[in-house]
Design a protein around this motif. Structure first.
Motif, PDB file in Angstrom:
ATOM      1  N   THR A  92       4.948   2.086  22.389  1.00  0.00           N
ATOM      2  CA  THR A  92       4.386   3.387  22.184  1.00  0.00           C
ATOM      3  C   THR A  92       4.046   4.045  20.667  1.00  0.00           C
ATOM      4  N   PHE A  93       2.646   4.842  20.757  1.00  0.00           N
ATOM      5  CA  PHE A  93       2.283   4.634  19.573  1.00  0.00           C
ATOM      6  C   PHE A  93       2.297   5.857  19.182  1.00  0.00           C
ATOM      7  N   SER A  94       2.276   5.791  17.875  1.00  0.00           N
ATOM      8  CA  SER A  94       2.960   6.643  16.375  1.00  0.00           C
ATOM      9  C   SER A  94       1.026   7.364  15.363  1.00  0.00           C
ATOM     10  N   VAL A  95       1.067   8.886  15.585  1.00  0.00           N
ATOM     11  CA  VAL A  95      -0.362   8.980  14.969  1.00  0.00           C
ATOM     12  C   VAL A  95       0.505   9.605  13.881  1.00  0.00           C
ATOM     13  N   ILE A  96      -0.369  10.154  12.853  1.00  0.00           N
ATOM     14  CA  ILE A  96       0.257  10.228  10.940  1.00  0.00           C
ATOM     15  C   ILE A  96      -0.974  11.297  11.452  1.00  0.00           C
ATOM     16  N   PRO A  97      -1.301  12.504  11.534  1.00  0.00           N
ATOM     17  CA  PRO A  97      -2.390  13.200  10.798  1.00  0.00           C
ATOM     18  C   PRO A  97      -2.521  13.255   8.852  1.00  0.00           C
ATOM     19  N   ARG A  98      -3.761  13.142   8.587  1.00  0.00           N
ATOM     20  CA  ARG A  98      -4.125  14.152   7.701  1.00  0.00           C
ATOM     21  C   ARG A  98      -3.151  14.395   6.937  1.00  0.00           C
ATOM     22  N   SER A  99      -2.650  15.301   7.262  1.00  0.00           N
ATOM     23  CA  SER A  99      -2.805  16.937   6.183  1.00  0.00           C
ATOM     24  C   SER A  99      -1.115  16.313   6.448  1.00  0.00           C
ATOM     25  N   GLN A 100      -0.242  15.475   7.415  1.00  0.00           N
ATOM     26  CA  GLN A 100       0.906  14.980   7.105  1.00  0.00           C
ATOM     27  C   GLN A 100       1.211  13.480   6.086  1.00  0.00           C
ATOM     28  N   ARG A 101       0.808  13.053   6.190  1.00  0.00           N
ATOM     29  CA  ARG A 101       0.545  11.549   5.500  1.00  0.00           C
ATOM     30  C   ARG A 101       1.602  11.453   4.774  1.00  0.00           C
ATOM     31  N   GLY A 102       1.660  12.537   3.215  1.00  0.00           N
ATOM     32  CA  GLY A 102       2.518  11.997   2.491  1.00  0.00           C
ATOM     33  C   GLY A 102       2.572  11.185   1.540  1.00  0.00           C
ATOM     34  N   CYS A 103       3.800  10.309   1.160  1.00  0.00           N
ATOM     35  CA  CYS A 103       3.013   9.347   0.368  1.00  0.00           C
ATOM     36  C   CYS A 103       2.798   7.640   0.914  1.00  0.00           C
ATOM     37  N   GLY A 104       3.059   7.878   2.040  1.00  0.00           N
ATOM     38  CA  GLY A 104       3.246   6.468   3.650  1.00  0.00           C
ATOM     39  C   GLY A 104       4.321   6.030   3.579  1.00  0.00           C
ATOM     40  N   SER A 105       5.344   6.369   3.162  1.00  0.00           N
ATOM     41  CA  SER A 105       6.523   5.625   3.134  1.00  0.00           C
ATOM     42  C   SER A 105       6.882   5.190   3.839  1.00  0.00           C
ATOM     43  N   ALA A 106       6.734   5.731   5.165  1.00  0.00           N
ATOM     44  CA  ALA A 106       7.096   5.803   6.392  1.00  0.00           C
ATOM     45  C   ALA A 106       5.917   4.234   7.508  1.00  0.00           C
ATOM     46  N   LEU A 107       4.851   4.172   6.719  1.00  0.00           N
ATOM     47  CA  LEU A 107       4.161   3.129   6.988  1.00  0.00           C
ATOM     48  C   LEU A 107       4.655   1.917   6.207  1.00  0.00           C
ATOM     49  N   ALA A 108       6.250   1.472   5.727  1.00  0.00           N
ATOM     50  CA  ALA A 108       6.060   0.936   4.381  1.00  0.00           C
ATOM     51  C   ALA A 108       6.511  -1.196   5.772  1.00  0.00           C
ATOM     52  N   ASN A 109       7.195  -0.703   7.209  1.00  0.00           N
ATOM     53  CA  ASN A 109       7.444  -2.336   7.641  1.00  0.00           C
ATOM     54  C   ASN A 109       6.174  -2.451   8.155  1.00  0.00           C
ATOM     55  N   ALA A 110       4.891  -1.173   8.579  1.00  0.00           N
ATOM     56  CA  ALA A 110       3.718  -1.682   9.439  1.00  0.00           C
ATOM     57  C   ALA A 110       3.023  -3.005   9.115  1.00  0.00           C
ATOM     58  N   ASP A 111       2.823  -3.865  10.369  1.00  0.00           N
ATOM     59  CA  ASP A 111       1.872  -4.994   9.568  1.00  0.00           C
ATOM     60  C   ASP A 111       0.681  -3.973   9.298  1.00  0.00           C
ATOM     61  N   ARG A 112       0.228  -4.506   7.876  1.00  0.00           N
ATOM     62  CA  ARG A 112      -0.778  -3.749   7.598  1.00  0.00           C
ATOM     63  C   ARG A 112      -2.116  -4.863   7.323  1.00  0.00           C
ATOM     64  N   THR A 113      -1.687  -6.224   7.919  1.00  0.00           N
ATOM     65  CA  THR A 113      -2.623  -7.118   7.562  1.00  0.00           C
ATOM     66  C   THR A 113      -4.244  -6.609   7.543  1.00  0.00           C
ATOM     67  N   GLN A 114      -4.572  -6.809   8.550  1.00  0.00           N
ATOM     68  CA  GLN A 114      -5.868  -5.927   8.180  1.00  0.00           C
ATOM     69  C   GLN A 114      -6.635  -4.728   7.541  1.00  0.00           C
ATOM     70  N   ALA A 115      -5.346  -4.118   7.480  1.00  0.00           N
ATOM     71  CA  ALA A 115      -5.670  -3.307   6.823  1.00  0.00           C
ATOM     72  C   ALA A 115      -6.385  -3.383   5.282  1.00  0.00           C
ATOM     73  N   ARG A 116      -5.639  -4.485   4.670  1.00  0.00           N
ATOM     74  CA  ARG A 116      -5.409  -4.538   3.590  1.00  0.00           C
ATOM     75  C   ARG A 116      -7.408  -5.857   3.566  1.00  0.00           C
ATOM     76  N   ALA A 117      -7.276  -6.271   4.460  1.00  0.00           N
ATOM     77  CA  ALA A 117      -8.406  -7.098   4.182  1.00  0.00           C
ATOM     78  C   ALA A 117      -9.848  -5.969   4.860  1.00  0.00           C
ATOM     79  N   ASP A 118      -9.723  -4.571   5.608  1.00  0.00           N
ATOM     80  CA  ASP A 118     -10.268  -4.183   5.378  1.00  0.00           C
ATOM     81  C   ASP A 118     -10.989  -3.232   4.278  1.00  0.00           C
ATOM     82  N   VAL A 119     -10.078  -3.093   3.426  1.00  0.00           N
ATOM     83  CA  VAL A 119     -10.242  -2.289   2.077  1.00  0.00           C
ATOM     84  C   VAL A 119     -10.495  -3.437   0.871  1.00  0.00           C
TER      85      VAL A 119
END
Length: 165
Positions: free
Chosen positions: A134-161
């Motif tokens: 399933t897809f989880s969508v987190i709107p900008r307005s509800q992003r908080g500190c981002g702790s819910a994304l802690a275990n998501a594979d962020r390899t590409q996100a780091r490269a893009d940054v």
């Protein structure tokens, strides 16, 4: 015999706990399908004795229980059994390498965003492909500190940054 086989399945599932029929990851789904297939074999194949079917059902439930127990206690087992959630969109930007790795199209991500009632990708902080597909969508307005994304594979996100000017 059908009624007894059905009650054996219900008893096995109730004794093993809620996790047995969950679809939290691919392993859990495979066990659920195998339980259904085993029950069908017990009901439709006269060469399979009720005792053999009960043993098969019990074995599947026991293996699922042991695997779930071990995955909670061991990171190595957890990595073998479970996939990690994958970040597909970060700060309104598609992560194309992650999309390719997970065989997801941009249109599918857009559909997930629309399903959540959001009209623009720029309004989305993140889209995550979860371990159950399933897809989880987190709107900008509800992003908080981002702790819910802690275990998501962020390899590409780091490269893009790192590539941003």
């Amino acid at each position: 015999m059908a009624g007894l086989a059905y009650f054996l399945l219900i008893a096995a599932v109730r004794l093993s706990g809620k996790r047995t029929l969950s679809k939290m990851n691919a392993f859990d789904l495979a066990v659920t399908v195998a339980l259904g297939s085993t029950l069908a074999t017990i009901l439709l194949n006269r060469q399979v004795a009720l005792g053999e079917g009960a043993l098969a059902l019990g074995s599947l439930v026991a293996l699922q229980f042991v695997t779930a127990w071990a995955s909670v206690r061991s990171r190595h087992v957890r990595r073998l059994v479970k996939a990690e959630p994958t970040l597909l969109l970060c700060d309104g930007r598609m992560l194309h390498d992650a999309l390719r790795r997970q065989r997801v199209t941009e249109d599918e991500v857009r559909q997930a965003v629309r399903t959540q009632g959001t009209g623009g990708l720029e309004l989305v902080h993140a889209v995550v492909l979860e371990t159950d597909g399933t897809f989880s969508v987190i709107p900008r307005s509800q992003r908080g500190c981002g702790s819910a994304l802690a275990n998501a594979d962020r390899t590409q996100a780091r490269a893009d940054v790192a590539d941003r000017p």
